[in-house]
Write a protein that holds these residues in place. Structure first.
Motif, PDB file in Angstrom:
ATOM      1  N   VAL A  64       1.586  -1.229   0.246  1.00 29.68           N
ATOM      2  CA  VAL A  64      -0.191  -0.143  -0.042  1.00 29.68           C
ATOM      3  C   VAL A  64       1.043   1.166  -0.101  1.00 29.68           C
ATOM      4  O   VAL A  64       0.835   2.941  -0.442  1.00 29.68           O
ATOM      5  CB  VAL A  64      -0.858   0.168   1.360  1.00 29.68           C
ATOM      6  N   ASP A  67       1.777   1.604  -3.124  1.00 27.24           N
ATOM      7  CA  ASP A  67       1.026   2.344  -4.156  1.00 27.24           C
ATOM      8  C   ASP A  67       0.987   4.170  -4.212  1.00 27.24           C
ATOM      9  O   ASP A  67       0.353   4.607  -5.227  1.00 27.24           O
ATOM     10  CB  ASP A  67      -0.311   1.349  -3.924  1.00 27.24           C
ATOM     11  N   ARG A  68       0.625   3.821  -2.933  1.00 34.77           N
ATOM     12  CA  ARG A  68       0.558   5.863  -2.447  1.00 34.77           C
ATOM     13  C   ARG A  68       1.769   6.264  -3.121  1.00 34.77           C
ATOM     14  O   ARG A  68       1.253   7.721  -3.040  1.00 34.77           O
ATOM     15  CB  ARG A  68       0.655   6.081  -0.897  1.00 34.77           C
ATOM     16  N   TYR A  91     -10.716  -4.435   1.860  1.00 32.71           N
ATOM     17  CA  TYR A  91      -9.999  -3.206   1.640  1.00 32.71           C
ATOM     18  C   TYR A  91      -9.513  -2.848   1.015  1.00 32.71           C
ATOM     19  O   TYR A  91      -9.058  -2.229   0.041  1.00 32.71           O
ATOM     20  CB  TYR A  91      -9.211  -3.034   3.012  1.00 32.71           C
ATOM     21  N   LEU A  92      -8.362  -4.342   0.612  1.00 35.35           N
ATOM     22  CA  LEU A  92      -7.522  -4.037  -0.602  1.00 35.35           C
ATOM     23  C   LEU A  92      -7.944  -4.014  -2.047  1.00 35.35           C
ATOM     24  O   LEU A  92      -6.812  -3.376  -2.972  1.00 35.35           O
ATOM     25  CB  LEU A  92      -6.381  -5.627  -0.445  1.00 35.35           C
ATOM     26  N   GLU A  94     -10.239  -1.837  -2.246  1.00 37.66           N
ATOM     27  CA  GLU A  94     -10.255  -0.060  -2.480  1.00 37.66           C
ATOM     28  C   GLU A  94      -9.163   0.434  -2.841  1.00 37.66           C
ATOM     29  O   GLU A  94      -8.877   1.676  -2.676  1.00 37.66           O
ATOM     30  CB  GLU A  94     -10.702   0.439  -1.332  1.00 37.66           C
ATOM     31  N   THR A  95      -8.425   0.065  -2.918  1.00 37.91           N
ATOM     32  CA  THR A  95      -6.647   0.742  -3.095  1.00 37.91           C
ATOM     33  C   THR A  95      -5.918   0.187  -4.534  1.00 37.91           C
ATOM     34  O   THR A  95      -7.216  -0.902  -4.840  1.00 37.91           O
ATOM     35  CB  THR A  95      -5.960  -0.075  -2.139  1.00 37.91           C
ATOM     36  N   GLY A  96      -5.298   0.205  -4.484  1.00 40.26           N
ATOM     37  CA  GLY A  96      -4.770   0.157  -6.060  1.00 40.26           C
ATOM     38  C   GLY A  96      -3.238  -0.744  -5.665  1.00 40.26           C
ATOM     39  O   GLY A  96      -3.105  -1.404  -7.275  1.00 40.26           O
ATOM     40  N   VAL A  97      -3.631  -1.459  -4.970  1.00 41.77           N
ATOM     41  CA  VAL A  97      -3.481  -3.233  -4.979  1.00 41.77           C
ATOM     42  C   VAL A  97      -3.744  -4.363  -6.087  1.00 41.77           C
ATOM     43  O   VAL A  97      -4.545  -4.503  -4.870  1.00 41.77           O
ATOM     44  CB  VAL A  97      -2.665  -3.210  -3.727  1.00 41.77           C
ATOM     45  N   GLN A 349      -1.590   2.557   7.653  1.00 45.54           N
ATOM     46  CA  GLN A 349      -2.086   2.794   6.624  1.00 45.54           C
ATOM     47  C   GLN A 349      -2.519   3.486   5.933  1.00 45.54           C
ATOM     48  O   GLN A 349      -1.801   4.509   4.564  1.00 45.54           O
ATOM     49  CB  GLN A 349      -2.534   1.658   5.870  1.00 45.54           C
ATOM     50  N   THR A 354       1.916  10.183  -0.050  1.00 42.30           N
ATOM     51  CA  THR A 354       2.050  10.232  -1.252  1.00 42.30           C
ATOM     52  C   THR A 354       3.460  11.107  -1.601  1.00 42.30           C
ATOM     53  O   THR A 354       3.807  11.543  -0.693  1.00 42.30           O
ATOM     54  CB  THR A 354       0.851  11.110  -2.455  1.00 42.30           C
TER      55      THR A 354
END
Length: 370
Positions: A64, A67-68, A91-92, A94-97, A349, A354
């Motif tokens: 994560v 990804d950020r 949750y994953l 919702e991330t870019g992972v 997290q 960024t």
């Protein structure tokens, strides 16, 4: 397919069908937080004024964090088929992972009980067998051939750690006679030796990673536990790098983003970091910030190193000294900024920064773009 044979696909697959540039192998845990009046002594007690939960796990934290920072990352893991595991998967998503290689097993999901006192000091107890049951299948191993870097935490079960190492070494051997580039290898010696016995990577396998990883990271608890003391850790790592440099002066691994060479960093929390590069040792200070929570700071720091030293490596590296101090310093400084910013927010997290936030943080302290 997933990283295990006990489930169908888990998580959201890469829509383009491409392998992420960086594969992180580690747990996607649920952290159960207890804000306690004090960390209890043996036979002592404490009062929890607040109880809550958040997302954690070394593998997920590093993925994560990258990804950020704008990196293309994927997670190789195993979650439980229970409420905690379903929350982790949601949750994953919702991330870019990329979660293509996250498996679901019947074991209870891995979770950590974290006691944190008013000064931010912590005690952590982990339970749940889901990640301990991780088994790398052929698809996960095949994906490593198409990735730039593989990150692995020592909390990975030993059988999985050995398969990763064997796979990367095989790719390195194949690359000698071909135009292919093997992935860079990053290993995080998280946890003391006693904590890892029967659960994580065994000492013999850790020794192999010490000599074969492009980046080896250890914290102030893990390094003394494995090497005997922090000083012994530095001496042992520097000696192994010098011997490797004498036997093979050229960078011994090459990711698709450029040459890499053996580096190691030992972290000491607020007391800074010790970097060992090409056998040369350098000490660096941590940034002074208003600390809210240090949980996950080490994972954020590791992600920053991967971003600068591994994923961000350029062709110019081949023209530098193996221990170019400017290159080492800028990488450690960037990673330290990622960790420092993360310490200013609660939990692991939510506060991961960024790239623009890291650059602004450094600029405010007089460090321009490197």
């Amino acid at each position: 397919m997933t990283a295990g044979s006990d489930a169908a696909d888990a998580g959201e697959p890469n829509p383009a069908g491409d392998t992420p540039a960086i594969l992180s192998i580690g747990a996607a845990a649920i952290d159960e937080w207890y804000a306690v009046s004090n960390l209890p002594e043996p036979d002592g007690g404490a009062f929890a004024g607040e109880v809550t939960s958040a997302f954690g796990g070394v593998g997920a934290n590093v993925a994560v964090a990258l990804d950020r920072l704008g990196r293309d990352t994927g997670l190789v893991s195993r979650v439980g088929d229970d409420e905690y595991g379903r929350r982790a998967l949601a949750y994953l998503d919702e991330t870019g992972v990329d979660g293509t290689h996250v498996a679901v097993g019947d074991d209870p999901h891995t979770r950590s009980l974290i006691l944190r006192d008013p000064d931010g000091e912590r005690a952590i107890v982990t339970a749940g067998e889901s990640f301990r049951g991780l088994r790398l299948d052929d698809d996960a191993l095949a994906a490593m051939a198409d990735t730039d870097a593989v990150f692995l935490t020592a909390y990975a079960p030993d059988r999985a750690a050995r398969r990763v190492l064997d796979r990367v070494e095989s790719l390195r051997e194949s690359a000698v006679d071909s135009a292919d580039a093997p992935p860079a290898l990053v290993f995080d010696l998280s946890g003391s030796v006693e904590e890892l016995v029967g659960r994580g990577t065994e000492p013999e396998t850790i020794h192999r990673f010490l000599h074969r990883a492009d980046l080896f990271v250890a914290d102030g608890v893990a390094a003394p536990a494995f090497f005997g003391s922090a000083e012994a850790a530095v001496e042992r790592i520097a000696d192994s790098q010098r011997r490797a440099s004498r036997s093979d002066p050229a960078p011994r691994s090459r990711s698709r983003r450029g040459p890499t060479w053996p580096r190691a960093v030992l972290t000491h929390g607020a007391d800074g970091m010790t970097a060992v590069a090409g056998g040369e040792v350098a000490e660096f200070d941590a940034f002074d910030v208003e600390t809210v929570d240090t949980t996950g700071a080490g994972d954020a720091f590791t992600a920053g190193l991967i971003d600068r030293w591994i994923a961000g490596a350029s062709e110019d590296v081949s023209a530098r000294s193996h221990a170019d101090r400017d290159d080492v310093a800028s990488g450690v400084r960037f990673a330290a900024a990622v960790a420092a910013i993360n310490c200013t927010s609660r939990f692991t997290q939510p506060g991961l920064p960024t790239r623009s936030e890291v650059e602004s943080f450094l600029a405010e302290r007089g460090f321009g773009a490197d």
